[in-house]
Design a protein around this motif. Structure first.
Motif, PDB file in Angstrom:
ATOM      1  N   THR A 296       0.823  -1.209   0.000  1.00  0.00           N
ATOM      2  CA  THR A 296       0.000   0.000   0.000  1.00  0.00           C
ATOM      3  C   THR A 296       0.857   1.259   0.000  1.00  0.00           C
ATOM      4  O   THR A 296       2.044   1.230   0.297  1.00  0.00           O
ATOM      5  CB  THR A 296      -0.918   0.035   1.232  1.00  0.00           C
ATOM      6  OG1 THR A 296      -0.110   0.098   2.415  1.00  0.00           O
ATOM      7  CG2 THR A 296      -1.795  -1.201   1.286  1.00  0.00           C
TER       8      THR A 296
ATOM      9  N   ALA B  81      -1.608  -1.395  -4.227  1.00  0.00           N
ATOM     10  CA  ALA B  81      -2.664  -0.407  -4.002  1.00  0.00           C
ATOM     11  C   ALA B  81      -2.098   1.002  -4.120  1.00  0.00           C
ATOM     12  O   ALA B  81      -1.136   1.352  -3.434  1.00  0.00           O
ATOM     13  CB  ALA B  81      -3.269  -0.606  -2.610  1.00  0.00           C
ATOM     14  N   TYR B  82      -2.686   1.791  -5.017  1.00  0.00           N
ATOM     15  CA  TYR B  82      -2.234   3.168  -5.189  1.00  0.00           C
ATOM     16  C   TYR B  82      -3.349   4.012  -5.790  1.00  0.00           C
ATOM     17  O   TYR B  82      -4.156   3.539  -6.575  1.00  0.00           O
ATOM     18  CB  TYR B  82      -0.987   3.247  -6.078  1.00  0.00           C
ATOM     19  CG  TYR B  82      -1.194   2.757  -7.495  1.00  0.00           C
ATOM     20  CD1 TYR B  82      -1.466   3.651  -8.528  1.00  0.00           C
ATOM     21  CD2 TYR B  82      -1.139   1.401  -7.791  1.00  0.00           C
ATOM     22  CE1 TYR B  82      -1.666   3.210  -9.820  1.00  0.00           C
ATOM     23  CE2 TYR B  82      -1.342   0.950  -9.089  1.00  0.00           C
ATOM     24  CZ  TYR B  82      -1.605   1.858 -10.102  1.00  0.00           C
ATOM     25  OH  TYR B  82      -1.817   1.398 -11.383  1.00  0.00           O
TER      26      TYR B  82
ATOM     27  N   ARG C 127      -6.110  -0.488  -7.464  1.00  0.00           N
ATOM     28  CA  ARG C 127      -5.149  -1.543  -7.233  1.00  0.00           C
ATOM     29  C   ARG C 127      -4.852  -2.283  -8.527  1.00  0.00           C
ATOM     30  O   ARG C 127      -5.656  -2.304  -9.455  1.00  0.00           O
ATOM     31  CB  ARG C 127      -5.663  -2.540  -6.185  1.00  0.00           C
ATOM     32  CG  ARG C 127      -6.883  -3.337  -6.649  1.00  0.00           C
ATOM     33  CD  ARG C 127      -7.551  -4.062  -5.504  1.00  0.00           C
ATOM     34  NE  ARG C 127      -8.597  -4.948  -5.952  1.00  0.00           N
ATOM     35  CZ  ARG C 127      -9.825  -4.572  -6.262  1.00  0.00           C
ATOM     36  NH1 ARG C 127     -10.154  -3.301  -6.168  1.00  0.00           N
ATOM     37  NH2 ARG C 127     -10.731  -5.449  -6.665  1.00  0.00           N
TER      38      ARG C 127
ATOM     39  N   VAL D  47      -6.920   3.152   2.347  1.00  0.00           N
ATOM     40  CA  VAL D  47      -5.582   2.591   2.301  1.00  0.00           C
ATOM     41  C   VAL D  47      -5.508   1.514   1.229  1.00  0.00           C
ATOM     42  O   VAL D  47      -4.578   1.461   0.436  1.00  0.00           O
ATOM     43  CB  VAL D  47      -5.187   2.001   3.677  1.00  0.00           C
ATOM     44  CG1 VAL D  47      -3.859   1.255   3.600  1.00  0.00           C
ATOM     45  CG2 VAL D  47      -5.106   3.112   4.719  1.00  0.00           C
ATOM     46  N   ASP D  48      -6.534   0.657   1.189  1.00  0.00           N
ATOM     47  CA  ASP D  48      -6.548  -0.462   0.238  1.00  0.00           C
ATOM     48  C   ASP D  48      -7.998  -0.831  -0.027  1.00  0.00           C
ATOM     49  O   ASP D  48      -8.731  -1.178   0.900  1.00  0.00           O
ATOM     50  CB  ASP D  48      -5.776  -1.645   0.828  1.00  0.00           C
ATOM     51  CG  ASP D  48      -5.793  -2.878  -0.064  1.00  0.00           C
ATOM     52  OD1 ASP D  48      -6.080  -2.732  -1.273  1.00  0.00           O
ATOM     53  OD2 ASP D  48      -5.537  -3.980   0.450  1.00  0.00           O
TER      54      ASP D  48
ATOM     55  N   THR E 229      -5.284  -2.641   5.522  1.00  0.00           N
ATOM     56  CA  THR E 229      -4.621  -3.403   4.472  1.00  0.00           C
ATOM     57  C   THR E 229      -5.214  -4.797   4.354  1.00  0.00           C
ATOM     58  O   THR E 229      -5.470  -5.454   5.351  1.00  0.00           O
ATOM     59  CB  THR E 229      -3.117  -3.533   4.778  1.00  0.00           C
ATOM     60  OG1 THR E 229      -2.562  -2.227   4.891  1.00  0.00           O
ATOM     61  CG2 THR E 229      -2.397  -4.298   3.691  1.00  0.00           C
TER      62      THR E 229
END
Length: 385
Positions: A58, A141-142, A146, A282-283, A323
């Motif tokens: 992440t 993840a960004y 993802r 976050v994810d 996450t």
């Protein structure tokens, strides 16, 4: 495996914990306790499929390009695939059973122990298979999305053979596709009164075969996202897609990410549309599975349609703050904490409206919420406590 440890809650506010998945742990709650009958099914939700060992990275600034290296702010390891929905349902109080193959490797050990011992998922219909590599996924993840890389070999023992041994359940979950029909185990359970809930995977061919909609005749509910719903129904809006899906299934739900969800329940005559809850992500892995599990919980508990949608939206929104697809799923303590914070912070019109919309939580979780000292360990295979 990820295990529970006794630590003071206030001592958890470290930089490390900001990067790892540490959902609050509360006592297990049987949400269907008042509806259980001695001769009823022992299991609330049955499902089959592939369990992946997931490594999730992440906080990437961008997806790595060829020949480059990108740093990640956080990472986690957890069971993925069909485990996402199974864990989400179990944490919300459903007695859940899964049929899946697990390798006799360290990845399979981790996933089996996490699901059976930590998350209380019934694996009596699952199998450990020697000399077989457990399915494996790396998720990046960004920017709120993802990308994934997967490696797997077909199970030497077909999941369909294992699924025949799933206990009878109040509800079953299936993922539909154009290449296969509704699984035989699910049809057999549906004939005995089990409610089948379905979603659908992404169609890489972009053909969006109508055969998927034909399979809905066996299902109680269908829960695709907006893009899938519009593609399969050849419509131009989520609302139009919902109307088209309602011709095929008693309960149709269309999810639209942070924009919310809309649904129609022809068994009760209800229509509902609710806004999403936007929280820092976050994810996003597994958010759709968490939504589906929470909607099933509300359906089995007999809640009104709007309440089911709001509860599912909230559960999915809470999951993206941590996450991993499965171990990010919220439990009742997480929901109680969110409700307690909202109830105490109704300072503006938006917060007061949100508190009113989610007022039903007052009957489901206690106020004031009393936090537990237990927190679930970080979602990683690398640390054992």
């Amino acid at each position: 495996m990820a295990v529970e440890e006794e630590v003071p809650v206030r001592d958890q506010a470290t930089e490390y914990d900001k990067l790892e998945s540490t959902p609050i742990v509360g006592e297990h709650r049987d949400i269907l306790a008042g509806a259980r009958e001695p001769d009823g099914p022992a299991i609330d939700l049955a499902l089959s499929g592939t369990v992946f060992f997931d490594i999730v990275l992440t906080g990437l600034a961008a997806s790595p390009a060829s020949g480059t290296e990108v740093g990640a702010d956080g990472m986690g390891s957890c069971p993925g695939g069909v485990a996402n929905l199974a864990v989400a349902a179990s944490r919300l109080g459903l007695r859940t059973a899964v049929a899946a193959a697990f390798g006799e490797d360290v990845y399979g050990d981790f996933c089996w122990e996490t699901l059976s011992a930590q998350e209380m998922v019934d694996l009596s219909a699952s199998r450990r298979i020697a000399d077989w590599h457990s399915p494996f996924t790396v998720s990046l993840a960004y920017r709120g999305d993802r990308s994934m890389v997967t490696h797997e070999h077909p199970s030497p023992v077909p999941v369909a053979d294992m699924a025949r041994h799933l206990p009878r359940a109040r509800a079953g979950f299936v993922s539909l596709s154009a290449t296969g029909g509704v699984p035989e185990w699910a049809l057999e359970q549906a004939a005995l009164g089990t409610l089948l809930f379905a979603d659908v995977g992404w169609d890489d061919s972009r053909q969006w075969s109508r055969s998927v909609l034909e399979q809905l005749s066996h299902c109680h509910a269908f829960m695709p996202n907006a893009i899938e719903a519009m593609s399969y129904t050849r419509t131009g809006s989520p609302a139009s897609a919902l109307s088209a899906l309602a011709e095929h299934v008693p309960v149709a739900v269309v999810t639209d990410g942070p924009r919310g969800a809309l649904a129609v329940d022809q068994t009760t005559g209800e229509h509902a549309a609710v806004e999403g809850i936007v929280l820092d992500a976050v994810d996003t892995t597994g958010a759709g599975d968490v939504f589906g599990a929470a909607f099933i919980v509300g359906t089995l508990a007999g809640w009104p349609l709007e309440q089911r949608l709001r509860f599912a939206n909230l559960s999915a929104s809470l999951s993206v703050q941590h996450t991993g697809g499965s171990l990010s799923a919220p439990g009742w303590a997480d929901i109680a904490a969110w409700w307690g914070q909202l109830h105490a912070a109704r300072h503006d019109a938006a917060q007061r409206r949100l508190a009113a919309d989610y007022g039903f939580l007052g009957d489901l979780v206690p106020l004031p919420w009393r936090p537990t000292a237990q927190r679930r360990a970080s979602a990683t295979i690398g640390l054992r406590h």
